[in-house]
Design an enzyme around this catalytic site. Structure first.
Site, PDB file in Angstrom:
ATOM      1  N   VAL A   1       0.830  -1.206   0.000  1.00 41.39           N
ATOM      2  CA  VAL A   1       0.000   0.000   0.000  1.00 41.39           C
ATOM      3  C   VAL A   1       0.864   1.256   0.000  1.00 41.39           C
ATOM      4  O   VAL A   1       0.551   2.245  -0.682  1.00 41.39           O
ATOM      5  CB  VAL A   1      -0.953  -0.014   1.211  1.00 41.39           C
ATOM      6  CG1 VAL A   1      -1.595   1.354   1.424  1.00 41.39           C
ATOM      7  CG2 VAL A   1      -2.031  -1.086   1.019  1.00 41.39           C
ATOM      8  N   GLU A   2       1.978   1.243   0.735  1.00 41.01           N
ATOM      9  CA  GLU A   2       2.777   2.459   0.885  1.00 41.01           C
ATOM     10  C   GLU A   2       3.617   2.798  -0.346  1.00 41.01           C
ATOM     11  O   GLU A   2       3.782   3.973  -0.669  1.00 41.01           O
ATOM     12  CB  GLU A   2       3.680   2.348   2.116  1.00 41.01           C
ATOM     13  CG  GLU A   2       2.939   2.377   3.438  1.00 41.01           C
ATOM     14  CD  GLU A   2       2.331   3.734   3.743  1.00 41.01           C
ATOM     15  OE1 GLU A   2       2.613   4.705   3.005  1.00 41.01           O
ATOM     16  OE2 GLU A   2       1.562   3.841   4.713  1.00 41.01           O
ATOM     17  N   SER A   3       4.176   1.804  -1.020  1.00 40.71           N
ATOM     18  CA  SER A   3       5.044   2.120  -2.159  1.00 40.71           C
ATOM     19  C   SER A   3       4.862   1.184  -3.341  1.00 40.71           C
ATOM     20  O   SER A   3       5.701   1.174  -4.239  1.00 40.71           O
ATOM     21  CB  SER A   3       6.515   2.085  -1.719  1.00 40.71           C
ATOM     22  OG  SER A   3       6.941   0.748  -1.472  1.00 40.71           O
TER      23      SER A   3
END
Length: 387
Positions: free
Chosen positions: A110-112
């Site tokens: 989700v973050e990167s």
């Protein structure tokens, strides 16, 4: 104090004066003047981050749109591939920190997007701008100075040091102050490199959750079925009750089976109201919430981690007749907009301001309300009426 909206020349002069003040503060943080000058050489304010700091969204993203883009089949497949690729590393991370691998990999995704997208803004420039201009300068001054110390200590390579507009960086997007408190050197090279080292990034993420009181072996929660007419006025992740109390109120697991006996206290989460999916959430959900203080974010991580374990999508449908789009479907919308001559930039599956403006212009031609939203109704209409 600099004020957003002042003239460019005045803003730049005041920015340079602010940098000079920060130069002195940096020395007290262990960053020599020569290093400060090297890290900030040629630095100019990026007023775009001030716009993002003050930006009020044109509309609130419905939860079904938010989850459709973050937890789609593409990300599940990519995540399962990463679980296999990094199996030995994740064995060690799980053993040392007690956080299940699927949760760590879900945050990474989700973050990167598993290290594919770190952000597009220079971290030093963004934080210097936020430290000198606009709201919350005290907070961002600390983040800026901490960033310089991270660079001075050699943990991150200054070249290509990019992140979010607010200064979060790396595979799992740590703010500089979080890095200082939480990040670990898991590959043993003497650096805590969240940009270039997957081992450091994943172990640091697990360490974050452990320090947020993650409970090994406990679920984050699960989807439930509510009895007809149930009073949901006390719903909320913080209003936790014993599982026996929820059972006495008539709550059951979504498949109709009884709630687990002896389970920890749980709160009732209704992200789309009582007509949508309902969840009983426990302490580990709160740990996910602490990573990025939004219940929709925590639910996305929780759901993606379940999907990586092979579990199915939520049973209860979202209360909408126009569901959200996966990233592949969003890219299709963008490709069709480009084919129609709309200048929206690159096809990246992110429905930004240019894409929304084009959609808003197109929708009346398709017989749809001009709200700028990309949902299934828009996609189906475009497939029928556009190239």
């Amino acid at each position: 104090m600099l004020v957003a909206g002042m003239s460019s020349a005045s803003a730049d002069a005041d920015f340079q004066r602010c940098l000079n003040d920060l130069r002195g503060e940096a020395r007290t943080r262990g960053v020599p003047a020569a290093s400060f000058d090297r890290f900030t050489a040629g630095l100019e304010p990026d007023m775009g981050v001030i716009e993002l700091l003050n930006h009020q969204p044109e509309f609130r993203t419905p939860i079904w749109d938010y989850l459709a883009g973050l937890v789609d089949d593409e990300r599940v497949a990519d995540g399962q591939a990463k679980l296999a690729e990094w199996r030995e590393l994740l064995d060690r991370v799980e053993a040392q920190y007690g956080v299940e691998r699927e949760t760590v990999v879900a945050i990474w995704g989700v973050e990167s997007n598993f290290g594919r997208t770190f952000g597009r803004r220079e971290v030093v420039q963004s934080l210097a701008t936020l430290a000198c201009i606009g709201r919350r300068q005290d907070f961002f001054r600390g983040e800026f100075l901490t960033t310089l110390r991270i660079l001075e200590d050699g943990h991150i390579d200054p070249e290509g040091f990019v992140g979010s507009w607010a200064g979060a960086f790396g595979h799992t997007q740590f703010m500089p102050s979080t890095f200082s408190r939480i990040a670990v050197d898991f590959d043993g090279d003497g650096r805590r490199d969240l940009m270039g080292s997957v081992p450091d990034a994943l172990a640091s993420t697990a360490n974050y959750l452990r320090q947020s009181n993650w409970r090994t072996g406990e679920p984050w929660g699960f989807e439930v079925r509510l009895p007809a007419g149930m009073d949901t006025s006390q719903a909320g992740r913080r209003n936790k009750q014993a599982m026996s109390a929820w059972a006495a109120a008539g709550v059951r697991k979504v498949d109709g089976s009884p709630l687990p006996g002896g389970a920890p206290q749980a709160g009732l989460l209704l992200p789309a109201g009582p007509q949508g999916p309902a969840f009983l959430v426990m302490r580990n959900f709160d740990a996910l919430f602490s990573y990025n203080a939004a219940e929709s974010y925590a639910l996305a991580i929780a759901h993606l981690s379940d999907r990586l374990r092979g579990e199915a999508v939520f049973v209860t449908p979202w209360p909408t007749d126009d569901p959200g789009l996966s990233r592949a479907e969003r890219r299709e919308v963008q490709e069709r907009l480009l084919a129609l001559g709309y200048e929206i930039g690159e096809v990246d599956g992110i429905i930004g301001s240019n894409s929304r403006a084009a959609i808003r212009e197109l929708q009346p031609q398709l017989g749809l309300e001009a709200d700028g939203r990309a949902g299934q109704r828009l996609l189906q209409a475009m497939r029928q009426h556009t190239p």
